[in-house]
Design an enzyme around this catalytic site. Structure first.
Site, PDB file in Angstrom:
ATOM      1  N   GLU A 148      48.381  36.758  40.904  1.00  0.00           N
ATOM      2  CA  GLU A 148      47.675  35.667  41.579  1.00  0.00           C
ATOM      3  C   GLU A 148      48.540  34.928  42.600  1.00  0.00           C
ATOM      4  OE1 GLU A 148      45.980  33.243  38.503  1.00  0.00           O
ATOM      5  OE2 GLU A 148      44.863  34.918  37.641  1.00  0.00           O
ATOM      6  N   ASN A 189      48.426  41.991  40.785  1.00  0.00           N
ATOM      7  CA  ASN A 189      47.191  41.688  40.054  1.00  0.00           C
ATOM      8  C   ASN A 189      46.605  40.364  40.539  1.00  0.00           C
ATOM      9  OD1 ASN A 189      45.452  42.376  37.637  1.00  0.00           O
ATOM     10  ND2 ASN A 189      46.173  40.366  36.956  1.00  0.00           N
ATOM     11  N   HIS A 225      36.736  38.965  36.932  1.00  0.00           N
ATOM     12  CA  HIS A 225      36.053  37.880  36.234  1.00  0.00           C
ATOM     13  C   HIS A 225      34.806  37.538  37.049  1.00  0.00           C
ATOM     14  CE1 HIS A 225      39.227  37.297  33.350  1.00  0.00           C
ATOM     15  NE2 HIS A 225      40.122  37.120  34.304  1.00  0.00           N
ATOM     16  N   GLU A 255      40.875  42.617  33.766  1.00  0.00           N
ATOM     17  CA  GLU A 255      40.526  41.461  32.937  1.00  0.00           C
ATOM     18  C   GLU A 255      39.005  41.253  32.924  1.00  0.00           C
ATOM     19  OE1 GLU A 255      42.791  37.986  34.065  1.00  0.00           O
ATOM     20  OE2 GLU A 255      44.637  39.139  34.356  1.00  0.00           O
ATOM     21  N   ASP A 257      35.239  40.507  32.558  1.00  0.00           N
ATOM     22  CA  ASP A 257      34.155  39.868  31.813  1.00  0.00           C
ATOM     23  C   ASP A 257      33.118  39.383  32.835  1.00  0.00           C
ATOM     24  OD1 ASP A 257      35.347  37.462  32.798  1.00  0.00           O
ATOM     25  OD2 ASP A 257      36.381  37.111  30.917  1.00  0.00           O
TER      26      ASP A 257
END
Length: 370
Positions: A148, A189, A225, A255, A257
């Site tokens: 990030e 990432n 996400h 990651e 979801d």
């Protein structure tokens, strides 16, 4: 603690009653994995399903390898929480995707509030990365070296590393990681790469900076996400993944979801969620260099979403009782239908068929960070 080097994971047999990981491998991916936390063991049903080697072929710590957990005081390293996760992964013959080395968040105060020069920050980064990566050497299939580092507009996020070193900290981080474990795959990432072209291009810029410095970088991780109703289409996602494979890099969803808002969820929102999970998994199948998919916890009972995004939730493949949701069925059916259409991971051949890629239209979202 040093754990014996894990070998021959990718050759593990696929059982007849295969679930997500096993059918993902049959579809040409290396793994289907999940994030884990040390205290997941407190929930017996959740913990037992987490150990299902047919469902999960890879573990990824959520916080146990971050800087505040591994070096809370300068030069004093702590690995007990992360070691427990790694030991469990290796005993299950699972891969470890290790996370993360350089991130603006979850820094101990001695890093975030320190007064750093170019030389002192370089020394601190080298010491931290060398010690952490060296401790887990041979047990991490991949590392998220930098996490990030971009704002949504593609500019660099302000952090102590950028302040002291400028953009040279990108190549330095990968250089130190490669020296500590020459075998591990090294990734950049980030979140919202799927939504904002400027941010996606920023990750391209970081990858090129590392490559032009002559330092290894092997892939880009897209956190994925998402929010139901805002997830980019399969074609748009494929287009974004191909930005990075065009540089000779692997890609992975790291990651995943897809949160539902408003709650409670209903048949309609769960159906939409299932379709959007299918888009993400399908885009990975469409890109031969997409390694695999990791969900950020597999069950709603252990999801980070409700606490971080009040009014949203039900983001995972399993419900609060660890029962499969429509999204699990959708993903399973898609992976099963892709059996044999892509060569096993690591082979030189590519997809038998591909999906046409459309020019994407960016979708707005609420930013999220893990």
């Amino acid at each position: 603690m040093k754990i014996p080097i894990l070998t021959a994971i990718v050759a593990a047999p696929i059982l007849a009653f295969a679930q997500l990981h096993a059918i993902a491998k049959d579809a040409g991916l290396l793994y289907f994995g999940t994030a884990v936390r040390p205290w997941d063991s407190r929930d017996t049903a959740y913990y037992e399903l987490q150990n299902d080697i047919n469902n999960w072929g890879q573990f990824r710590p959520d916080n146990a390898q971050k800087w505040d957990a591994t070096e809370p005081s300068r030069g004093k390293f702590s690995y007990s929480q992360a070691d427990a996760i790694v030991e469990r992964a290796l005993s299950n013959k699972m891969l470890m995707r290790c996370h993360t080395l350089v991130w603006y968040s979850q820094l101990p105060s001695w890093v975030s509030s320190g007064s750093w020069t170019n030389d002192t920050m370089t020394a601190v980064m080298e010491s931290h990365i060398s010690n952490v990566v060296g401790h887990f050497k041979g047990n991490c299939y991949a590392w998220d070296v930098i996490n990030e580092a971009l704002e949504d507009d593609g500019t660099y996020r302000n952090n102590p590393f950028l302040k002291a070193l400028g953009d040279s900290y990108f190549a330095l981080s990968f250089k130190f990681a490669a020296a500590a474990d020459p075998v591990a795959k090294l990734y950049y990432n980030d979140y919202n790469l799927e939504y904002f072209p400027a941010k996606a291009d920023g990750a391209v810029r970081i990858a090129k900076l590392v490559q032009e410095a002559g330092v290894p970088i092997h892939g880009v991780g897209l956190q994925a996400h998402m929010t139901v109703g805002r997830t980019p289409t399969r074609e748009n996602l494929t287009w974004t993944l191909n930005k990075y494979t065009a540089l000779g890099l692997d890609v992975a969803y790291t990651e995943l979801d897809i949160r539902i808002k408003p709650l409670p969820s209903n048949a309609s929102s769960l159906e939409a969620q299932a379709k959007e999970y299918e888009w993400i998994v399908g885009s990975c199948l469409d890109v031969p260099r997409c390694v695999g998919i990791t969900v950020w916890g597999y069950g709603d009972s252990h999801s980070w979403i409700p606490q971080t995004f009040p009014g949203a939730g039900d983001a995972c493949l399993y419900d609060k009782n660890s029962k499969p949701k429509p999204a699990f069925s959708s993903v399973s059916a898609l992976l099963a239908s892709a059996s044999g259409k892509r060569a096993p991971w690591g082979a030189t051949s590519t997809l038998v068929t591909t999906t046409a890629v459309a020019t994407p239209t960016p979708t707005s979202t609420v930013t999220a960070s893990v």
